[in-house]
Design an enzyme around this catalytic site. Structure first.
Site, PDB file in Angstrom:
ATOM      1  N   THR A  23      30.769  -9.365  14.834  1.00 49.65           N
ATOM      2  CA  THR A  23      31.536 -10.266  15.690  1.00 49.65           C
ATOM      3  C   THR A  23      33.096 -10.016  15.630  1.00 49.65           C
ATOM      4  O   THR A  23      33.892 -10.035  16.513  1.00 49.65           O
ATOM      5  CB  THR A  23      31.228 -11.891  15.375  1.00 49.65           C
ATOM      6  OG1 THR A  23      29.770 -11.836  16.027  1.00 49.65           O
ATOM      7  CG2 THR A  23      32.151 -12.489  16.457  1.00 49.65           C
ATOM      8  N   ASP A  66      25.826  -4.742  16.029  1.00 45.99           N
ATOM      9  CA  ASP A  66      25.793  -6.051  15.853  1.00 45.99           C
ATOM     10  C   ASP A  66      24.857  -6.117  14.827  1.00 45.99           C
ATOM     11  O   ASP A  66      23.707  -5.252  14.545  1.00 45.99           O
ATOM     12  CB  ASP A  66      24.708  -6.719  17.023  1.00 45.99           C
ATOM     13  CG  ASP A  66      24.512  -8.262  16.831  1.00 45.99           C
ATOM     14  OD1 ASP A  66      25.202  -8.931  17.456  1.00 45.99           O
ATOM     15  OD2 ASP A  66      23.852  -8.716  15.836  1.00 45.99           O
ATOM     16  N   SER A  67      25.118  -6.760  13.458  1.00 43.15           N
ATOM     17  CA  SER A  67      24.243  -6.588  12.350  1.00 43.15           C
ATOM     18  C   SER A  67      22.844  -7.146  12.303  1.00 43.15           C
ATOM     19  O   SER A  67      22.095  -6.947  11.680  1.00 43.15           O
ATOM     20  CB  SER A  67      24.942  -7.520  11.228  1.00 43.15           C
ATOM     21  OG  SER A  67      24.734  -8.932  11.424  1.00 43.15           O
ATOM     22  N   SER A  68      22.355  -7.742  13.436  1.00 41.86           N
ATOM     23  CA  SER A  68      20.579  -7.769  13.818  1.00 41.86           C
ATOM     24  C   SER A  68      20.075  -6.351  13.777  1.00 41.86           C
ATOM     25  O   SER A  68      18.954  -6.389  13.639  1.00 41.86           O
ATOM     26  CB  SER A  68      20.579  -8.580  15.051  1.00 41.86           C
ATOM     27  OG  SER A  68      21.366  -9.840  15.064  1.00 41.86           O
ATOM     28  N   THR A  98      27.742 -11.088  10.700  1.00 43.96           N
ATOM     29  CA  THR A  98      27.411 -12.289   9.587  1.00 43.96           C
ATOM     30  C   THR A  98      25.801 -12.315   9.723  1.00 43.96           C
ATOM     31  O   THR A  98      25.428 -13.022   8.370  1.00 43.96           O
ATOM     32  CB  THR A  98      28.026 -13.602   9.975  1.00 43.96           C
ATOM     33  OG1 THR A  98      27.692 -13.778  11.332  1.00 43.96           O
ATOM     34  CG2 THR A  98      29.384 -13.579   9.795  1.00 43.96           C
ATOM     35  N   ASP A  99      25.211 -11.821  10.740  1.00 49.68           N
ATOM     36  CA  ASP A  99      23.641 -12.256  10.751  1.00 49.68           C
ATOM     37  C   ASP A  99      22.967 -11.842   9.482  1.00 49.68           C
ATOM     38  O   ASP A  99      22.044 -12.813   9.098  1.00 49.68           O
ATOM     39  CB  ASP A  99      22.955 -11.911  11.987  1.00 49.68           C
ATOM     40  CG  ASP A  99      23.579 -12.728  13.218  1.00 49.68           C
ATOM     41  OD1 ASP A  99      24.250 -13.821  13.029  1.00 49.68           O
ATOM     42  OD2 ASP A  99      23.389 -12.161  14.501  1.00 49.68           O
ATOM     43  N   GLN A 287      10.958 -22.089  -1.059  1.00 56.71           N
ATOM     44  CA  GLN A 287      11.379 -22.451   0.298  1.00 56.71           C
ATOM     45  C   GLN A 287      12.810 -23.321  -0.030  1.00 56.71           C
ATOM     46  O   GLN A 287      13.467 -23.501   0.894  1.00 56.71           O
ATOM     47  CB  GLN A 287      10.467 -23.188   1.505  1.00 56.71           C
ATOM     48  CG  GLN A 287       9.615 -22.449   1.620  1.00 56.71           C
ATOM     49  CD  GLN A 287       8.596 -22.819   2.400  1.00 56.71           C
ATOM     50  OE1 GLN A 287       8.710 -23.841   2.981  1.00 56.71           O
ATOM     51  NE2 GLN A 287       7.039 -22.316   2.571  1.00 56.71           N
ATOM     52  N   CYS A 288      12.942 -24.095  -0.934  1.00 55.64           N
ATOM     53  CA  CYS A 288      13.909 -25.007  -1.368  1.00 55.64           C
ATOM     54  C   CYS A 288      15.169 -23.963  -1.622  1.00 55.64           C
ATOM     55  O   CYS A 288      15.153 -23.017  -2.291  1.00 55.64           O
ATOM     56  CB  CYS A 288      13.818 -25.699  -2.749  1.00 55.64           C
ATOM     57  SG  CYS A 288      12.517 -27.128  -2.550  1.00 55.64           S
TER      58      CYS A 288
HETATM   59  N1  ASN Z   1      25.324 -11.202  15.899  1.00 54.27           N
HETATM   60  C1  ASN Z   1      26.787 -11.007  14.976  1.00 54.27           C
HETATM   61  C2  ASN Z   1      26.298 -10.062  13.920  1.00 54.27           C
HETATM   62  O1  ASN Z   1      25.899 -10.436  12.934  1.00 54.27           O
HETATM   63  C3  ASN Z   1      27.144 -12.436  14.556  1.00 54.27           C
HETATM   64  C4  ASN Z   1      28.701 -12.502  13.577  1.00 54.27           C
HETATM   65  O2  ASN Z   1      28.931 -11.308  13.086  1.00 54.27           O
HETATM   66  N2  ASN Z   1      29.013 -13.483  13.398  1.00 54.27           N
HETATM   67  O3  ASN Z   1      26.689  -8.961  14.116  1.00 54.27           O
END
Ligand code: ASN
Length: 352
Positions: A23, A66-68, A98-99, A287-288
């Protein structure tokens, strides 16, 4: 592409930024969706980069993503870029979405053995071109963290792969994304933050991992034949078998309840036993979000050790998956892989 200078003052420190996307450098397309842009976009919006007394060079992995969409090949490429440029730079910043940033930071922590310089992952929740962006502050502080030295000895302050976001510097393999709407997107699980950025940068030196000086060793293999099986009440035998009986599966993270507990129903036990008999390495992760796996504390976990399942201590799921890929990547020998999996390799667990 060879690294290109982003600023040109006569600097004291040199940092290489590896721009992967996310992002921070995105902008809206005609359909109103956020899509990644190249680093020029960021550089133009951040004149303050010139005020830092550092040489900041930039390279990238290829087209920003996008990091996805990040892959294990991207992780190996990031590690290789750091290896190729290790002698030339004092520190590294990976600008990342961030993802999946916590996964990438954990993966890099395993791939970079005997790291003696700082590698900081950072990114943003709001693109650099927006008025309320967090990209500028995160990137500037990450650069300062990457350049940080002990005031007296001038040695590297944080010789670790870490993640800086909002105000926290977190060990990379302890990080977790916990927020998609607020600026404080990351938390450090089961370990104190390594530093906090207020008016001053306050380092938590006692918690920073200092190893005897040794040559950097960059690993080049990750085994993707791993999966995650998350338990929930109502999980059926058919589902468990579908996941554990995948033809070439080599490892699986078992996401259990509480302090590492799982059902004791015979079919479940059989599935796990058959999997370990087939050579599948199972890692028990809770999972905690806080606390640790204690196999044997309850009857519902005692049998897991008997079957040969490795207790994951206080590891995050993100670190567990990447550790499994790493360990299986460096070892074909099941007994050695099991042993490595149970050990603290990069500060990802606190054994008791
Ligand atoms: N979808 C974005 C990513 O991970 C989310 C972000 O960076 N805030 O590339």
């Amino acid at each position: 592409m060879p690294p290109v200078p982003a600023i040109s003052e006569a600097p004291q420190t040199s940092i290489l930024v590896i721009y992967t996307g996310g992002t921070a450098g995105m902008a809206y397309n005609k359909r109103g969706e956020l899509v990644p842009m190249n680093f020029e976009q960021i550089r133009r919006k951040m004149p303050e980069l010139r005020q830092l007394n550092m040489q900041v060079d930039v390279t990238n992995l290829g087209e920003p993503i996008d990091s996805s969409n990040v892959t294990t090949a991207d992780w190996l490429r990031m590690a290789a870029l750091i290896a190729e440029n290790y002698a030339r730079y004092d520190g590294f910043v990976v600008l990342h979405g961030t993802d999946t940033m916590a996964y990438s930071a954990a993966a890099l922590s395993f791939l970079l053995e005997n790291l003696g310089k700082t590698v900081v992952f950072t990114g943003a929740q709001v693109p650099v071109g927006r008025i309320r962006t967090d990209a500028r502050r995160n990137l500037v502080t990450a650069l300062e963290m990457a350049a940080a030295r002990h005031p007296m000895a001038k040695t590297v302050r944080v010789p670790e792969v870490c993640l800086f976001f909002n105000d926290l510097l977190i060990r990379g393999n302890r990080a977790k994304k916990v927020e998609s709407q607020q600026y404080d997107a990351f938390r450090s699980e089961n370990y104190p933050p390594l530093a906090r950025a207020g008016i001053e940068l306050a380092f938590n030196d006692k918690q920073i991992r200092l190893l005897p000086a040794a040559r950097l060793r960059v690993h080049e293999r990750l085994d993707e034949r791993v999966s995650v099986l998350r338990l929930f009440p109502g999980l059926t035998e058919r589902m468990v078998r579908a996941q554990l009986e995948v033809a070439d599966l080599r490892g699986c993270v078992l996401e259990t309840y509480g302090s590492g507990n799982a059902p004791t129903t015979p079919w479940f036990l059989n599935c796990l036993r058959e999997a370990t008999d087939r050579g599948v390495l199972l890692l028990n992760v809770s999972q905690c979000e806080e606390g640790r796996v204690l196999q044997g504390r309850y009857e519902t976990s005692a049998y897991l050790s008997e079957i040969g399942i490795v207790g994951g201590d206080d590891i995050t799921v993100e670190a567990a998956i990447t550790k499994l890929m790493f360990v299986l990547g460096i070892s074909e020998n099941p007994a050695q892989a099991r042993r490595l999996l149970g050990q603290d390799l990069r500060g990802e667990i606190t054994p008791i």
